[in-house]
Design a protein around this motif. Sequence first.
Motif, mmCIF file in Angstrom:
data_model
loop_
_atom_site.group_PDB
_atom_site.id
_atom_site.type_symbol
_atom_site.label_atom_id
_atom_site.label_comp_id
_atom_site.label_asym_id
_atom_site.label_seq_id
_atom_site.Cartn_x
_atom_site.Cartn_y
_atom_site.Cartn_z
ATOM 1 N N PHE A 197 -27.894 -28.489 -10.173
ATOM 2 C CA PHE A 197 -26.832 -27.472 -10.229
ATOM 3 C C PHE A 197 -26.470 -27.137 -11.664
ATOM 4 O O PHE A 197 -26.258 -25.971 -12.010
ATOM 5 C CB PHE A 197 -25.589 -27.950 -9.473
ATOM 6 N N ASN A 198 -26.377 -28.148 -12.509
ATOM 7 C CA ASN A 198 -26.021 -27.921 -13.915
ATOM 8 C C ASN A 198 -27.091 -27.098 -14.637
ATOM 9 O O ASN A 198 -26.766 -26.203 -15.418
ATOM 10 C CB ASN A 198 -25.827 -29.266 -14.632
ATOM 11 N N LEU A 251 -29.280 -25.005 -13.216
ATOM 12 C CA LEU A 251 -29.275 -23.638 -12.678
ATOM 13 C C LEU A 251 -28.113 -22.826 -13.233
ATOM 14 O O LEU A 251 -28.266 -21.653 -13.583
ATOM 15 C CB LEU A 251 -29.197 -23.681 -11.150
ATOM 16 N N GLU A 252 -26.948 -23.453 -13.328
ATOM 17 C CA GLU A 252 -25.779 -22.741 -13.859
ATOM 18 C C GLU A 252 -25.975 -22.393 -15.330
ATOM 19 O O GLU A 252 -25.643 -21.288 -15.762
ATOM 20 C CB GLU A 252 -24.525 -23.611 -13.689
ATOM 21 N N THR A 276 -31.108 -19.423 -6.261
ATOM 22 C CA THR A 276 -30.355 -19.309 -5.007
ATOM 23 C C THR A 276 -31.116 -19.950 -3.855
ATOM 24 O O THR A 276 -30.524 -20.641 -3.009
ATOM 25 C CB THR A 276 -30.070 -17.826 -4.685
ATOM 26 N N ARG A 336 -22.242 -25.815 -4.318
ATOM 27 C CA ARG A 336 -21.457 -26.644 -5.235
ATOM 28 C C ARG A 336 -20.501 -27.587 -4.499
ATOM 29 O O ARG A 336 -20.040 -28.583 -5.060
ATOM 30 C CB ARG A 336 -20.653 -25.761 -6.193
ATOM 31 N N ASN A 341 -32.771 -15.843 -10.769
ATOM 32 C CA ASN A 341 -31.560 -16.038 -9.987
ATOM 33 C C ASN A 341 -31.894 -16.190 -8.500
ATOM 34 O O ASN A 341 -31.278 -16.998 -7.790
ATOM 35 C CB ASN A 341 -30.609 -14.854 -10.185
ATOM 36 N N ARG A 361 -28.418 -19.454 -15.655
ATOM 37 C CA ARG A 361 -27.763 -18.186 -15.307
ATOM 38 C C ARG A 361 -26.877 -17.703 -16.446
ATOM 39 O O ARG A 361 -26.883 -16.518 -16.799
ATOM 40 C CB ARG A 361 -26.925 -18.370 -14.039
ATOM 41 N N ASN A 362 -26.097 -18.610 -17.013
ATOM 42 C CA ASN A 362 -25.187 -18.229 -18.098
ATOM 43 C C ASN A 362 -25.961 -17.756 -19.329
ATOM 44 O O ASN A 362 -25.587 -16.755 -19.959
ATOM 45 C CB ASN A 362 -24.286 -19.408 -18.471
ATOM 46 N N GLU A 395 -30.787 -23.675 -4.166
ATOM 47 C CA GLU A 395 -29.448 -24.106 -3.770
ATOM 48 C C GLU A 395 -29.270 -24.079 -2.258
ATOM 49 O O GLU A 395 -28.654 -24.974 -1.672
ATOM 50 C CB GLU A 395 -28.402 -23.208 -4.433
#
Length: 294
Positions: free
Chosen positions: A160-161, A163-164, A53, A131, A49, A167-168, A56
Motif C-alpha cells: 500500500f505504501n 502504491l500510494e 487498483t 486501506r 494506476n 501515485r503521488n 489492491e
Amino acid sequence: MKARTSARHLRESIKSIARNGWMTFASVSAVTVTLLLVGVFIVLMLNMNKVATDIEKDVEIRVLLEIGTEKAQVEKLEKKIAQIDRVESVEFSSKEQELQNLVQDLGDDFRLFEQDNPLFDVFIVKAKLPRDTGQIAKEINQYESVNEAKYGEAKIEKLFNVLEMSRNVGLVLIIGLLFTAMFLISNTIKITIVARRREIEIMKLVGATNWFVRWPFILEGLWLGVLGSIIPIALVTTGYYYAYGFIKPKLQDNFIQILDFTPFIYQVNGLILLMGCLIGAWGSFMSVRKFLKV
C-alpha cells in the motif's frame, strides 16, 4: 459579441498564423513536443494506476474458523462480519472447498488429506477500501469462533505504501509537466506577440478595447494548440495500439490488466486536445496582457 466582429477575429487569427510562418512553426513545435511528453506520461500513469487498483482489489482477509464451529455459529458470524460498514463482501469456503483449491493449485498429492482434512473453514472478506483491510482484520480477530484473520500484514502494508507513493510521484510529475508546458508555450507565443507590438499599440491608439485586441491572439493561440496536438494524438494512439496488442495477450489469465484501447485512447486524445487549446489560449492571453498598457 456580434457575429460580424467574431468573424473578423476568426479571419485575423488565421491570417496571422499564415503570415508569421516561422513563429507559427516554432510555437506549434513547442506545443507538439510538450504535449507528446504529457500524453505519453498520462498513458503510463493511468495504466500504472489501473494496475495498482487491480492489486489492491485482490487483497483479501482469510478468516479461519475454530475447528468444530457449528453451522448456526458460522451463519451468525457471517452476518456479523457483513454488518461491518467497511466490508464489501463476505464469502464462505468450507474446508472441503479449501482442499479442492489446494489440489487444483499444487497437485493431486494433496488428495491424501481427503480422509483426514486438516484445513479450516474460511470466510473470505474484502474491504470496500483496501486501506481498511488491516483494521477490519483486527476487529474480526476478536470475534468468537475466529481462530485467526490473516491478510499478510507486513507485505500488504508495504505494498500500500509503495502504491500510494507511486501515485503521488506520478501526480506531481504530471502537474510539473503541465506547468512546464504552460511556461514554454507562453514564452514562445510571447515572442510572436513581441514582433507585433506595434500593431497592438496602433489598435489601442485608435480606440480599440482590450478585448477587441485580445480575441484574435487568443484564437490564434487556440489554433496553435490544435495544430500542436495533432502529432501527439497520432503518435500516442499508434504507440498505445501496438503496446496494447503486445501486452494484452500476455496478461490474458492474469488478474492484473491494462486499460482497454477503447474508450481509453479517445479519452486521452480528448485530454491532449483540450490541454493544447487551453494552454495555447492561456499563453496568448497572458502574453498579450502587458502590451495593452499604452
